[in-house]
Design a protein around this motif. Sequence first.
Motif, PDB file in Angstrom:
ATOM      1  N   GLU A   1      17.925  32.043  33.881  1.00 32.10           N
ATOM      2  CA  GLU A   1      19.024  32.942  34.193  1.00 32.10           C
ATOM      3  C   GLU A   1      20.055  32.912  33.070  1.00 32.10           C
ATOM      4  N   VAL A   2      20.711  34.034  32.848  1.00 28.80           N
ATOM      5  CA  VAL A   2      21.710  34.110  31.792  1.00 28.80           C
ATOM      6  C   VAL A   2      23.088  33.755  32.338  1.00 28.80           C
ATOM      7  N   LEU A   3      23.933  33.248  31.467  1.00 31.36           N
ATOM      8  CA  LEU A   3      25.337  33.065  31.785  1.00 31.36           C
ATOM      9  C   LEU A   3      26.106  34.254  31.203  1.00 31.36           C
ATOM     10  N   THR A   4      27.055  34.790  31.939  1.00 30.36           N
ATOM     11  CA  THR A   4      27.837  35.928  31.469  1.00 30.36           C
ATOM     12  C   THR A   4      29.313  35.540  31.392  1.00 30.36           C
ATOM     13  N   VAL A   5      30.034  36.291  30.590  1.00 26.58           N
ATOM     14  CA  VAL A   5      31.474  36.052  30.455  1.00 26.58           C
ATOM     15  C   VAL A   5      32.170  36.250  31.800  1.00 26.58           C
ATOM     16  N   GLY A   6      31.795  37.313  32.509  1.00 27.74           N
ATOM     17  CA  GLY A   6      32.387  37.574  33.817  1.00 27.74           C
ATOM     18  C   GLY A   6      32.086  36.469  34.817  1.00 27.74           C
ATOM     19  N   GLY A   7      30.851  35.962  34.772  1.00 27.55           N
ATOM     20  CA  GLY A   7      30.473  34.888  35.678  1.00 27.55           C
ATOM     21  C   GLY A   7      31.257  33.610  35.410  1.00 27.55           C
ATOM     22  N   LEU A   8      31.374  33.244  34.135  1.00 26.83           N
ATOM     23  CA  LEU A   8      32.117  32.034  33.774  1.00 26.83           C
ATOM     24  C   LEU A   8      33.601  32.177  34.085  1.00 26.83           C
ATOM     25  N   LEU A   9      34.168  33.367  33.807  1.00 20.55           N
ATOM     26  CA  LEU A   9      35.582  33.601  34.097  1.00 20.55           C
ATOM     27  C   LEU A   9      35.851  33.535  35.597  1.00 20.55           C
ATOM     28  N   GLY A  10      34.993  34.211  36.386  1.00 13.66           N
ATOM     29  CA  GLY A  10      35.152  34.180  37.838  1.00 13.66           C
ATOM     30  C   GLY A  10      34.977  32.791  38.403  1.00 13.66           C
ATOM     31  N   MET A  11      33.989  32.058  37.870  1.00 14.65           N
ATOM     32  CA  MET A  11      33.743  30.690  38.317  1.00 14.65           C
ATOM     33  C   MET A  11      34.947  29.793  38.039  1.00 14.65           C
TER      34      MET A  11
END
Length: 356
Positions: free
Chosen positions: A307-317
């Motif tokens: 699975e890829v990590l995304t900027v939006g995912g990391l920011l939301g996390m």
Amino acid sequence: MTKGSSMMAMKEWFEGGRVAIAMLTVQVISGALQIMARIIFNQGTFVFAYLFYRHVVGAVCIAPLALHRERDGGKKLSWGIFLWLFVVALTGLTMALGLFCYGMSDTTATYATNFLTLVPVVTFLFSTILRMEKVQLRTKVGKMKILGTTICFGGALIMALYKGKAFYIIHRTQKHHRMLTKSKPQNRTLGTIFLIGSCLSNCFWFISQGKLLEIYPYKFWTTFFICIIGSMQQAVIGLCINRSRGVWRLGWNLELLTIFISGTLATALSFCMISWAVAERGPTYPAMFTPLRLIFVAIGETLFLDEVLTVGGLLGMSLIIIGFYSFLWAKNKEIKAKTTNADAEVESMPDESATA
């Protein structure tokens, strides 16, 4: 510092370290289980069959503890208590876990885990609406609870609506990342709806569980009965959805291993360790480690499920973790203030034996 005080400090540090290690272990178990569960769901495992077998194993594991630690609990069951047990099993095991599994199957384990972190915050909101908890907006603690809640929801919205640039923890040059799982099309919209439903079900589960423990304060027996009733509910719903024998048949594969681990470690062992941590450090202490599961699951999915990590995912996390800890800090302060006030009231009460 005297020798006695230094020994006491070392003992407290050692005890605190043991509790922290136990809570880290709980999160590692939970994270690994979510990765394994997503793999078997992608391979075609029927969700309600998995839940049924998981809670049967959990009931078998928790039964000796209930018989040993709470011998009289099984004799005090009534129809009123059974009704609450049924509601707790329905909201917590059947609906919350069932919707979570379907949501995770349609999205990713990392994305789904973020909704678990939101559960305490959403529970607080519903408790406030039902007037089970006071907000106290004029106090610092009340403002921090609202701020933490807002930040959490902001992080959840960012994860749901924004992806941004994608990247990997390691450069993928081999195909072995996809050997464990079959390709399955994702439906993030449907998965998000399932996860929101799971989050709401978890909230009602916590509220109903609090009511149940007021009239039936036997934690091991409660867990045993909830596992039994929940497995029956899952069997009935599962058979209504899919009666094919193939989806209920178990084999010597990853599915069986996941069921065994979830029943023994995630249900029985984790329950005991969390109960011990609550007794040693208070009810908010285990919740402090919940965001760590996000990190474990995100790394595990990237390494094993490609699975890829995304900027939006990391920011939301990151926002969810910050908001969660802000809310938790405020909640911990509130609990300490209530405890201090209660102790002060007890100390200020006149000694009846002395006046007599």
